[in-house]
Write an enzyme that holds these catalytic residues in place. Structure first.
Site, PDB file in Angstrom:
ATOM      1  CB  SER A  14      -0.856   0.181   1.444  1.00 36.06           C
ATOM      2  OG  SER A  14       0.290   0.418   2.277  1.00 36.06           O
ATOM      3  CE  LYS A  15      -1.425   6.171  -4.257  1.00 37.80           C
ATOM      4  NZ  LYS A  15      -2.584   7.412  -3.926  1.00 37.80           N
TER       5      LYS A  15
END
Ligand code: GLU
Length: 486
Positions: free
Chosen positions: A256-257
């Site tokens: 994930s970012k």
């Protein structure tokens, strides 16, 4: 079995940037095509108007070009199976949806959003395992449908999933995969804005574009039974599927970012080489089984096969990426690194120095084993670009001795008499002096390095001296006498 030339595709939805997971998918498709004499196609899946991002496609194409995954057919180069933008193929999808309707395999649905919400709520209350459309509109008569259409009522077109055996398919990575037919919703094929859904467009295009192998991320595995039904309803042969393992953060959660960069552009901007990124993502879910980790693109093409793709999620490990960047840097010709350094200098505070290629090449060579990124050729050795203004305190404490000024003064005097000293001259002078004064080489080397560079580490001593050059060594020694106080 499909015997024709393999045709594979990378089919991103333009979201604004190329995700590293997307790069991995694109790469595996590319490698598969190249390895098997096939074609690699870029198709833009832009049917979700709500997610439309200005400039996203251009950016994606730019990034694909940068990494060098050249496609044989695609939106900007065309081919025999275009258009390659799904948004330009709406009539095609409509045609097949109509055919499915005629054959009773799809149907118009006029349910309002309100009704669908109520239905979902009721199903949740009844603790049904999964919310599903209740086929309400399937019972509409031809006349009723026509009336509603004439009245301009909004509608979608749904797939009519009929009872039957499990939906199963073979996957090159996961082997046999099966889904209960009950678990498959009467999914929407054409939305009320007349755009197709991902499922419809994906299947129609994979068929019409003669895609033989669908290689994509595992997150699409749960969509595949819907696709399999569609292929079946449309009377089309299934492609071969291969679902690539998920990419994970180091804590094993889905990449994930929040835990780091996920855009290829971010890595490019941070100075990673495209070769390292390609090498790195190639290993996210695949290995040749020979413990080799350093590959260039050509070697990957020679080694790649789908049967060596792993099932288990692949952890995205930035340290490994950094290590690969170092390895790729070291394998690059100095001239290429020189070009990179020159470019990096133009945006640095040293942009007006006008340094010669000859000078910069010396830095490239001397620091090659000590840097991880091209920008380190500047940041980690600023003493090649300007005089040190500070001196490392711990090095002073440890290395600057009472006698250091005396030794350095002698060294300074000695080299000032040599015209155009070579690297060997710097070395010989130092060794001779140490011998004459009967002191260890370290007594000269450490303070000299500190005076010339301000720090305790760096390239080989004589590389440092040679690159900095006689005049600057002399002046830096003098400055050090004034500035280094114990
Ligand atoms: N448009 C989908 C994506 O954004 C493509 C999935 C597939 O390859 O089927 O990843």
């Amino acid at each position: 079995m499909i015997n024709e030339t393999p045709r594979v595709r990378f089919a991103p939805s333009p979201t604004g940037y190329l995700h590293v997971g997307g790069l991995r998918t694109a790469l595996y498709n590319y490698l598969f095509a190249k390895r098997n004499g096939g074609k690699f196609i870029l198709r833009i899946e832009d049917t979700d108007r709500n997610r439309y991002v200005e400039g996203a496609v251009e950016n994606l194409i730019k990034t694909m070009n940068w990494v060098g995954l050249n496609y044989d057919e695609g939106p900007d180069i065309d081919g025999n199976y275009g258009p390659y933008f799904q948004s330009e193929r709406l009539e095609i999808y409509k045609k097949y949806a109509d055919r499915l309707i005629e054959e009773g395999k799809a149907y118009y649905c006029f349910c309002t959003a309100d009704r669908l919400t109520r239905l979902r709520e009721e199903q949740q209350k009844a603790k049904l395992p999964q919310a599903k459309y209740d086929k309400h509109c399937l019972s509409l008569s031809k006349e009723e449908i026509q009336q509603k259409l004439n009245a301009g009522e909004r509608y979608v077109i749904r797939l009519n999933v009929k009872p039957g055996p499990k939906v199963s398919f073979n996957d090159e990575v996961r082997d046999r995969v099966e889904f209960d037919r009950d678990s498959i919703d009467d999914q929407i094929l054409i939305k009320s804005d007349s755009f197709p859904t991902y499922h419809m467009a994906n299947v129609v295009d994979d068929h019409l574009m003669k895609i033989t192998h669908v290689i994509r991320g595992e997150e699409w595995l749960s969509s595949t039974p819907k696709h399999v039904l569609l292929y079946d309803y449309l009377g089309w042969e299934l492609p071969i599927f291969a679902h690539l393992p998920l990419l994970l953060n180091s804590d094993k959660s889905k990449l994930s970012k929040r835990q780091g960069d996920v855009a290829v552009e971010d890595y490019r901007d941070k100075g990673y080489f495209k070769e390292s990124l390609i090498n790195f993502v190639a290993l996210l879910g695949w290995s040749a089984g020979d413990n080799v980790e350093f590959y260039n693109l050509q070697e990957l093409i020679e080694k790649f096969s789908l049967d060596r793709v792993h099932k288990a999620g692949a952890v995205f490990n930035v340290e490994k990426l950094n290590w690969l960047n170092e390895e790729h840097l070291r394998s690059k010709p100095n001239e290429e690194l020189l070009e990179g350094l020159k470019k990096a200098l133009t945006v640095s505070k040293y942009k007006n120095l006008n340094l010669t290629d000859e000078y910069l090449l010396l830095i490239v060579e001397a620091m090659k084993e000590r840097v991880s990124f091209v920008k380190d050729y500047i940041d980690s050795c600023t003493y090649f670009y300007e005089d040190p203004t500070e001196y490392d305190e711990t090095v002073i404490k440890k290395r600057w001795k009472e006698k250091s000024p005396e030794y350095l003064e002698k060294y300074k005097e000695r080299i000032s008499t040599i015209e155009n000293p070579t690297k060997e001259d710097f070395e010989k002078t130092l060794k001779d002096l140490a011998e004459e004064l009967e002191v260890g080489l370290g007594q000269f080397m450490h303070p000299l390095r500190l005076a010339v560079s301000g720090v305790g580490g760096g390239p080989g001593m004589f590389d440092l001296l040679y690159i900095v050059g006689k005049d600057r060594i002399i002046s830096r020694i003098s400055t050090a006498f004034e500035k280094i106080k114990k």
